[in-house]
Design a protein around this motif. Sequence first.
Motif, mmCIF file in Angstrom:
data_model
loop_
_atom_site.group_PDB
_atom_site.id
_atom_site.type_symbol
_atom_site.label_atom_id
_atom_site.label_comp_id
_atom_site.label_asym_id
_atom_site.label_seq_id
_atom_site.Cartn_x
_atom_site.Cartn_y
_atom_site.Cartn_z
ATOM 1 N N GLY A 138 -80.428 -16.952 -26.978
ATOM 2 C CA GLY A 138 -79.282 -17.124 -25.767
ATOM 3 C C GLY A 138 -78.767 -18.330 -25.736
ATOM 4 N N MET A 139 -79.889 -19.286 -25.600
ATOM 5 C CA MET A 139 -79.634 -21.005 -25.269
ATOM 6 C C MET A 139 -78.769 -21.550 -26.524
ATOM 7 S SD MET A 139 -80.356 -21.287 -22.037
ATOM 8 C CE MET A 139 -79.990 -22.995 -21.918
ATOM 9 N N SER B 157 -87.381 -15.451 -30.269
ATOM 10 C CA SER B 157 -87.411 -15.723 -28.629
ATOM 11 C C SER B 157 -85.874 -15.547 -28.194
ATOM 12 C CB SER B 157 -87.784 -17.266 -28.566
ATOM 13 O OG SER B 157 -87.466 -17.499 -27.240
ATOM 14 N N TRP B 158 -85.831 -14.383 -27.451
ATOM 15 C CA TRP B 158 -84.420 -14.213 -27.033
ATOM 16 C C TRP B 158 -84.156 -15.160 -26.133
ATOM 17 C CZ3 TRP B 158 -81.578 -11.138 -29.709
ATOM 18 C CH2 TRP B 158 -82.536 -10.270 -30.588
ATOM 19 N N LEU B 159 -84.703 -15.816 -25.358
ATOM 20 C CA LEU B 159 -84.362 -16.888 -24.383
ATOM 21 C C LEU B 159 -83.642 -18.140 -25.062
ATOM 22 C CD1 LEU B 159 -83.748 -18.239 -21.775
ATOM 23 C CD2 LEU B 159 -86.250 -19.052 -21.738
ATOM 24 N N ARG B 160 -84.432 -18.580 -26.234
ATOM 25 C CA ARG B 160 -83.846 -19.540 -27.230
ATOM 26 C C ARG B 160 -82.816 -19.110 -27.832
ATOM 27 N NH1 ARG B 160 -88.602 -21.789 -30.731
ATOM 28 N NH2 ARG B 160 -86.865 -23.086 -31.314
#
Length: 137
Positions: free
Chosen positions: A72-73, A67-70
């Motif tokens: 990145g976070m 999950s690229w959002l996870r």
Amino acid sequence: MTARFSPLAFWLLVLPFAANDIGLILANDVAGWLTVDYGSKLLVIAAILGTPTLRRSFLDRCVASVSWLRFGMAALVVSVVSIAVLEGLDRTGLDGWTALQSFYPIEQSGLLVFDLTFGLLLTAVTEEAVFRGAFLD
């Protein structure tokens, strides 16, 4: 169907990690340290991306399941926490007593931030590619 790593390919990908440790011992300045550290990891990534079977396994096991959002976070949190911890150690003078900063001190703050963001990200991607993509295979 997921491509498979061979045991030989796995050990050849692990070899630069060992060479990295030896190279860091021999490095005698910040430039040498960073060249060895980044070079060994980029060598592994180049080998994975340059070999069709390894690339397919990496894409199937690592990239497709992220999950690229996870991601990145998590990268942002790790970077901020790392910078804060190392800054705290510097301010208290404890960094001389720990192995956390047993590398050449990076005096330029921009280079330090780059190393604590890009460097940590490069390490995470490289280790995930080898140990999730190859070892679990």
